[in-house]
Motif scaffolding. Structure first.
Motif, PDB file in Angstrom:
ATOM      1  N   THR A  56     -46.426 -39.738 -25.734  1.00 29.19           N
ATOM      2  CA  THR A  56     -45.023 -39.820 -26.132  1.00 29.19           C
ATOM      3  C   THR A  56     -44.699 -38.685 -27.099  1.00 29.19           C
ATOM      4  OG1 THR A  56     -45.108 -42.199 -25.882  1.00 29.19           O
ATOM      5  CG2 THR A  56     -43.303 -41.334 -27.192  1.00 29.19           C
ATOM      6  N   CYS A  57     -43.586 -38.029 -26.876  1.00 23.47           N
ATOM      7  CA  CYS A  57     -43.178 -36.910 -27.729  1.00 23.47           C
ATOM      8  C   CYS A  57     -42.960 -37.408 -29.162  1.00 23.47           C
ATOM      9  CB  CYS A  57     -41.887 -36.294 -27.196  1.00 23.47           C
ATOM     10  SG  CYS A  57     -41.175 -35.054 -28.292  1.00 23.47           S
ATOM     11  N   ASP A  58     -43.612 -36.747 -30.115  1.00 26.78           N
ATOM     12  CA  ASP A  58     -43.535 -37.212 -31.500  1.00 26.78           C
ATOM     13  C   ASP A  58     -42.256 -36.752 -32.190  1.00 26.78           C
ATOM     14  OD1 ASP A  58     -44.304 -34.596 -31.411  1.00 26.78           O
ATOM     15  OD2 ASP A  58     -45.821 -34.752 -32.988  1.00 26.78           O
ATOM     16  N   LYS A  59     -41.558 -35.785 -31.564  1.00 28.25           N
ATOM     17  CA  LYS A  59     -40.330 -35.294 -32.203  1.00 28.25           C
ATOM     18  C   LYS A  59     -39.151 -36.240 -31.953  1.00 28.25           C
ATOM     19  CE  LYS A  59     -37.900 -31.032 -33.180  1.00 28.25           C
ATOM     20  NZ  LYS A  59     -37.224 -29.890 -32.553  1.00 28.25           N
ATOM     21  N   CYS A  60     -39.116 -36.788 -30.746  1.00 23.99           N
ATOM     22  CA  CYS A  60     -37.970 -37.648 -30.381  1.00 23.99           C
ATOM     23  C   CYS A  60     -38.400 -39.085 -30.110  1.00 23.99           C
ATOM     24  CB  CYS A  60     -37.251 -37.089 -29.168  1.00 23.99           C
ATOM     25  SG  CYS A  60     -38.283 -37.122 -27.686  1.00 23.99           S
ATOM     26  N   ASN A  61     -39.666 -39.366 -30.338  1.00 26.74           N
ATOM     27  CA  ASN A  61     -40.207 -40.708 -30.073  1.00 26.74           C
ATOM     28  C   ASN A  61     -40.015 -41.171 -28.637  1.00 26.74           C
ATOM     29  OD1 ASN A  61     -41.492 -41.573 -32.436  1.00 26.74           O
ATOM     30  ND2 ASN A  61     -39.490 -41.846 -33.413  1.00 26.74           N
ATOM     31  N   THR A  76     -30.592 -32.260 -26.073  1.00 21.24           N
ATOM     32  CA  THR A  76     -31.922 -32.478 -25.501  1.00 21.24           C
ATOM     33  C   THR A  76     -33.016 -32.068 -26.492  1.00 21.24           C
ATOM     34  OG1 THR A  76     -30.981 -32.024 -23.353  1.00 21.24           O
ATOM     35  CG2 THR A  76     -33.370 -31.944 -23.498  1.00 21.24           C
ATOM     36  N   CYS A  77     -34.043 -32.874 -26.580  1.00 21.29           N
ATOM     37  CA  CYS A  77     -35.159 -32.593 -27.492  1.00 21.29           C
ATOM     38  C   CYS A  77     -35.815 -31.267 -27.119  1.00 21.29           C
ATOM     39  CB  CYS A  77     -36.179 -33.731 -27.412  1.00 21.29           C
ATOM     40  SG  CYS A  77     -37.734 -33.378 -28.262  1.00 21.29           S
ATOM     41  N   THR A  78     -36.001 -30.413 -28.111  1.00 17.36           N
ATOM     42  CA  THR A  78     -36.528 -29.080 -27.852  1.00 17.36           C
ATOM     43  C   THR A  78     -38.034 -29.090 -27.611  1.00 17.36           C
ATOM     44  OG1 THR A  78     -36.627 -28.838 -30.237  1.00 17.36           O
ATOM     45  CG2 THR A  78     -34.761 -27.819 -29.127  1.00 17.36           C
ATOM     46  N   LYS A  79     -38.699 -30.142 -28.055  1.00 13.39           N
ATOM     47  CA  LYS A  79     -40.163 -30.172 -27.907  1.00 13.39           C
ATOM     48  C   LYS A  79     -40.595 -30.620 -26.508  1.00 13.39           C
ATOM     49  CE  LYS A  79     -44.357 -31.441 -30.351  1.00 13.39           C
ATOM     50  NZ  LYS A  79     -44.931 -31.986 -31.581  1.00 13.39           N
ATOM     51  N   CYS A  80     -39.908 -31.615 -25.973  1.00 15.49           N
ATOM     52  CA  CYS A  80     -40.318 -32.159 -24.663  1.00 15.49           C
ATOM     53  C   CYS A  80     -39.309 -31.840 -23.574  1.00 15.49           C
ATOM     54  CB  CYS A  80     -40.523 -33.662 -24.770  1.00 15.49           C
ATOM     55  SG  CYS A  80     -38.985 -34.550 -25.121  1.00 15.49           S
ATOM     56  N   ASN A  81     -38.271 -31.089 -23.894  1.00 17.75           N
ATOM     57  CA  ASN A  81     -37.206 -30.757 -22.938  1.00 17.75           C
ATOM     58  C   ASN A  81     -36.585 -31.993 -22.300  1.00 17.75           C
ATOM     59  OD1 ASN A  81     -37.154 -27.929 -23.217  1.00 17.75           O
ATOM     60  ND2 ASN A  81     -39.086 -27.834 -22.047  1.00 17.75           N
TER      61      ASN A  81
HETATM   62 ZN   LIG Z   1     -39.023 -34.981 -27.392  1.00 19.63          ZN
END
Ligand SMILES: [Zn+2]
Ligand SMILES: [Zn+2]
Length: 374
Positions: free
Chosen positions: A196-201, A170-175
């Motif tokens: 939109t989360c920029d870490k996981c697009n 799971t993406c750590t930035k947006c959970n």
């Molecule tokens: Zn994310």
């Protein structure tokens, strides 16, 4: 024939704003829409205008076009060109996956405006095609096949984008939500925006090493043959939708839809009547059949039909064949009538013997065509 410059097609310049391009497109699309413009060449213009708009109204495609010209969409450049090129000749591109949304709502009665503004991974892009049908195909339906350049879920990683499925977390930035809240200062106000989360697009997942087949995108570009089962009872200008047959979502959402706009091949034989299920069929009969009131066998869309020519028939007269016209709609079995529009043919030359008989007939006959002179 060389392709015309897209800016030239829409009559706009490279510095025109999106609004100006939209407005120019709207005007031209209405002007050349096959339902409203029956002039020859209008349909080609309509397609050309749609193609130009699909590129110039899409920021990514426009940038590519500005840089590479038409070569940007020759089909070898990956996703940018998907939806263009490679169609069989009865299909022509109407937009290459562009979301026509508001532009088309006034042309097609809002048929495409069903997009929701829900959050979450966005839907894949829609594809618009035009299928030009013969009258027979229009009435009875047809299975059309075409090759599409599709964005598909990557077969190797099943859309995950990871080289190893166990590697996905799971993406750590947006959970895992795919969306994050950002605070923005607007004058004296602190405004919260969901983006939109920029870490996981927006995918909500991360992984160490990317899938080698799709380079982590989770999707791949694929040329694929698509079967389009067009039902009976379609109408020119009507849109037939195949849900989920458009491009795969880049964010793991549901795939886009495939919209097929029905066109009709030009015909010297058949004529549509506005707002009617009846269909006119132009038919030439011999002057002898006309005089003698013979029975003739005519080839209709349903096969051969016996037709009794009324005595004294005149050119332009309509003879009704019941229930051989257009279907009322896709689900109804009710059909309109076929109206045989008679044209009386006279031979351009006759034999000596025929001439002799005709001369005798002339002397015998007291037939005078009626003419009214004011
Ligand atoms: Zn994310
Ligand atoms: Zn992959």
């Amino acid at each position: 024939m060389a392709k015309r410059d897209y800016y030239e097609v829409l009559g706009v310049s490279k510095t025109s704003t999106e609004q100006e391009i939209k407005s120019a497109y709207r005007k031209l699309a209405k002007k050349y829409h096959p339902d409203m413009n029956k002039e020859s060449g209008a349909e080609e213009k309509f397609k050309e205008v749609n193609e130009a708009a699909s590129v110039l109204l899409d920021a990514d495609k426009k940038a590519k076009y500005d840089q590479f010209g038409h070569a940007a969409f020759d089909g070898s450049s990956g996703f940018g060109g998907s939806g263009f090129g490679g169609f069989e000749d009865f299909f022509s591109n109407m937009g290459g996956g562009m979301d026509f949304g508001d532009i088309f709502s006034d042309l097609f009665g809002g048929g495409r405006s069903g997009r929701s503004s829900r959050r979450g991974p966005s839907k894949g892009q829609d594809i618009g095609l035009e299928a030009t049908l013969t009258f027979k195909e229009l009435v009875f339906g047809v299975n059309k096949k075409t090759i599409l350049n599709l964005v598909k879920t990557c077969a190797k990683c099943d859309g995950a984008g990871a080289e190893n499925p166990s590697d996905v977390h799971t993406c750590t930035k947006c959970n895992g939500a795919g969306q994050i809240i950002v605070n923005k200062q607007m004058g004296p106000f602190q405004v919260q925006n969901q983006v939109t989360c920029d870490k996981c697009n927006g995918v909500g997942k991360e992984f160490k090493s990317k899938c080698k087949s799709c380079h982590g995108k989770g999707v791949e570009s694929k040329r694929e043959e698509v079967e389009i089962p067009l039902p009976k009872g379609l109408w020119p200008g009507q849109q037939f939708v195949m849900r989920g047959k458009g491009h795969a979502s880049l964010e793991g959402g549901i795939p886009g839809d495939l919209y097929i706009t029905i066109g009709i091949v030009k015909s010297d034989v058949f004529e549509l009547i506005p707002n009617s299920n009846d269909l006119i069929m132009n038919y030439n009969i011999s002057y002898l059949d006309a005089i003698l009131g013979n029975e003739v066998i005519i080839k209709t869309l349903d096969g051969p039909v016996r037709l009794k020519i009324p005595k004294g028939v005149h050119s332009g007269q309509l003879i009704k064949v019941h229930d051989k016209g257009l279907y009322k709609n896709q689900t109804s079995d009710k059909r309109g009538d076929l109206l045989i529009k008679i044209s009386i043919s006279v031979p351009t030359s006759v034999s000596k013997e025929e001439k002799k008989i005709l001369k005798e007939l002339e002397e015998l006959s007291n037939f005078e065509p009626k003419n009214i002179i004011d």
